[in-house]
Write a protein that holds these residues in place. Structure first.
Motif, short mmCIF file in Angstrom:
data_model
loop_
_atom_site.label_atom_id
_atom_site.label_comp_id
_atom_site.label_asym_id
_atom_site.label_seq_id
_atom_site.Cartn_x
_atom_site.Cartn_y
_atom_site.Cartn_z
N HIS A 69 0.92 -1.14 0.15
CA HIS A 69 0.03 0.14 -0.20
C HIS A 69 1.02 1.23 0.06
O HIS A 69 1.08 1.93 0.87
CB HIS A 69 -1.00 -0.18 1.04
N HIS A 220 -5.67 -10.83 -2.32
CA HIS A 220 -5.59 -11.46 -1.02
C HIS A 220 -6.76 -12.25 -0.80
O HIS A 220 -7.87 -12.22 -0.32
CB HIS A 220 -5.53 -10.33 0.29
N THR A 279 -1.08 -1.80 6.41
CA THR A 279 -2.64 -1.96 6.51
C THR A 279 -2.71 -1.75 7.92
O THR A 279 -1.78 -1.66 8.79
CB THR A 279 -3.01 -3.25 6.06
ZN LIG Z 1 -4.77 -4.46 0.42
#
Ligand SMILES: [Zn+2]
Length: 394
Positions: A69, A220, A279
């Motif tokens: 990210h 994911h 995250t």
């Molecule tokens: Zn993600």
């Protein structure tokens, strides 16, 4: 012309699932690319300008985190941490793929113009920004209703090569199929969110929706962080060819289920490993390495094959230009060994036991970026570098 030589390689993991190991004592790197591999007397590694003595350590491709990210710069707004990418290089990660800059950009509007602008800006900024040498494949557009065919053509012209689905302003999770197709038509690799909601602004995406959308990658697929149900996973594996991304910041039980099912179905080539960080799970420099250890030790897959899931398989699924060790390939390499105190004799043995190996060298495009890692445990055998002074090196 600059040359780098690696000597006394113990074991070599290639990153190729069908031939996960190779025999080579030495490697010669010329102008950032692997020039030769083989016996010390044949490859001329000892005569290189810079020589890394691996002292029996294992060499593997630099790990690829295909779900990272990034937003802009070496900063994560989600965890308010600077220099995380620099730190990820110390975890053996030499390339990352953005999971959509817009996902964590503060104040992001659901606006196709903003989505397009952010993706182009990120692609162009990271094309010239390599924290500690890290290759950041940025410019992953968040698919939004209203993005047109012309928008995708323009983005492709300006270096946007990836797209992310699951965070756009769609009424129903399955409504974005036209934008997924348009992105694919212009050569973008589309990764979709899978499973339950993650951060506010994401939608739950079931197996049925994934089979309807047909992205290139089920992002994911073991949950980010909430997993799909087993029947749905079975259908995705049996009824599609989509890549199956298994992440550290997901559900481990589900990851092991997917690994077993993929192996039984002859679909291991579709499984890719990533961290899905930073995250809520945190900033995890060793996230990919930890997943490799977990999948190998608990999933009963050889260490070298598991490394291929985090390197060569990511290369193929995300259409990257690195991730395997072979002549002509970029020299993105990790030198590592079993950690001090491990019952294993070498890095592959340590991974098979679930022990995180100690890294004593990270090389990107033939340049030694990290000596002894500041993040991994201390390696039993430490590589040494001749012809170069390394900050914090040895
Ligand atoms: Zn993600």
């Amino acid at each position: 012309m600059t040359t780098l030589g690696l000597l006394n390689i113990g074991a070599l993991a290639t990153g190729l699932l069908d031939r996960p190991r190779a025999e080579a004592e030495a490697m010669l790197v010329r102008d950032g690319r692997i020039a030769a591999l083989g016996a010390t007397s044949q490859v001329g590694a000892a005569e290189a300008e810079i020589v890394v003595d691996c002292r029996g350590s294992t060499v593997m491709p630099g790990l690829i985190d295909s779900h990272c990210h990034v937003v802009l710069g070496d900063y994560t707004p989600r965890q308010k941490t600077v220099d995380f990418l620099d730190s990820y290089v110390h975890g053996g990660i030499t390339s990352v793929v953005s999971a959509g800059e817009g996902v964590h950009a503060p104040g992001r509007p659901h606006d196709p113009v903003a989505a397009k602008a952010l993706a182009i800006a990120a692609a162009k900024c990271f094309a010239g920004f390599h924290p500690n040498g890290m290759k950041v494949n940025a410019g992953s557009v968040i698919l939004e209703p209203g993005l047109t065919d012309d928008d995708f053509a323009e983005m492709a012209r300006h270096g946007v090569r990836h797209a992310k689905y699951g965070f756009g302003g769609y009424r129903q999770p399955g409504d974005g199929q036209p934008e997924v197709r348009a992105a694919q038509k212009h050569g973008l690799c589309v990764m979709s969110h899978s499973g339950g909601t993650s951060i506010p602004g994401s939608s739950p995406i079931s197996a049925e929706v994934l089979l309807h959308l047909r992205p290139d990658v089920c992002g994911h697929v073991n949950g980010g962080t909430t997993s799909l149900d087993e029947d749905g996973l079975r259908r995705i594996i049996d009824e599609s060819e989509m890549a199956l991304q298994v992440v550290q910041a997901g559900n481990l039980k589900s990851a092991l289920f997917i690994l077993r099912l993929a192996r039984e179905s002859g679909a291991l080539h579709r499984v890719c490993v990533a961290s899905d960080t930073p995250t809520g799970t945190g900033v995890m420099p060793m996230g990919v390495l930890k997943s490799v250890c977990e999948l190998a030790s608990l999933g009963d897959l050889s260490a070298a094959e598991t490394i291929a899931l985090a390197t060569g398989n990511n290369r193929r699924a995300f259409r990257l230009a690195t991730g395997t060790i072979a002549p002509g390939e970029p020299a993105d390499l990790v030198v590592c060994d079993a950690p001090v105190g491990s019952a294993a004799p070498d890095a592959l043995g340590a991974i098979a036991r679930g022990d995180i190996p100690g890294i004593s060298g990270v090389i990107i495009d033939g340049e030694v970026r990290v000596g002894r890692s500041r993040n991994t445990p201390l390696a039993k055998r430490l590589a040494s570098v001749k012809g170069l002074a390394l900050p914090g090196g040895h």
